[in-house]
Design a protein around this motif. Structure first.
Motif, short mmCIF file in Angstrom:
data_model
loop_
_atom_site.label_atom_id
_atom_site.label_comp_id
_atom_site.label_asym_id
_atom_site.label_seq_id
_atom_site.Cartn_x
_atom_site.Cartn_y
_atom_site.Cartn_z
N ARG A 26 -20.23 7.71 13.40
CA ARG A 26 -19.74 9.08 13.19
C ARG A 26 -20.46 9.97 14.20
N SER A 28 -21.58 14.10 14.96
CA SER A 28 -21.67 15.50 14.54
C SER A 28 -22.54 16.23 15.55
N SER A 37 -22.64 20.57 12.16
CA SER A 37 -21.19 20.77 12.22
C SER A 37 -20.56 19.84 11.20
N GLU A 38 -19.25 19.80 11.18
CA GLU A 38 -18.55 18.79 10.40
C GLU A 38 -18.78 17.43 11.04
N TRP A 39 -18.55 16.36 10.28
CA TRP A 39 -18.63 15.00 10.82
C TRP A 39 -17.27 14.61 11.38
N THR A 75 -12.93 20.62 18.89
CA THR A 75 -13.02 21.94 18.25
C THR A 75 -13.27 23.06 19.26
#
Length: 87
Positions: A26, A28, A37-39, A75
């Motif tokens: 993952r 982040s 942040s979000e994963w 993002t």
């Protein structure tokens, strides 16, 4: 865990120009105070070449030398710390 410093990836006391995660991972980011942040992911394969991170062969993030910060492409945000972690 790996850190990107001086155009090299450092992990376990060794230095590499390329860092490949062949196990699920993952991604982040964290700001300067450690807020995450979000994963993203998990991704089956992540490749880090110089200051560029590819997640399953798609451009994911790039280290901006002039500002010493990571650009997260999904993002369009900027972060000082990139984190790779097992799912």
């Amino acid at each position: 865990m790996a850190a990107y410093r001086n155009h090299f990836w450092e992990t376990q006391g060794r230095h590499f120009t390329r860092y490949d995660c062949k196990e699920p991972v993952r991604i982040s980011f964290e700001n300067a105070t450690g807020e995450p942040s979000e994963w993203f992911g998990p991704f089956a394969y992540v490749s880090c070449v110089d200051g560029v991170v590819y997640a399953e062969e798609q451009l994911f993030a790039k280290f901006q030398e002039e500002s010493v910060i990571w650009h997260c492409y999904p993002t369009d945000t900027y972060w000082p710390i990139l984190v790779l972690s097992p799912p």
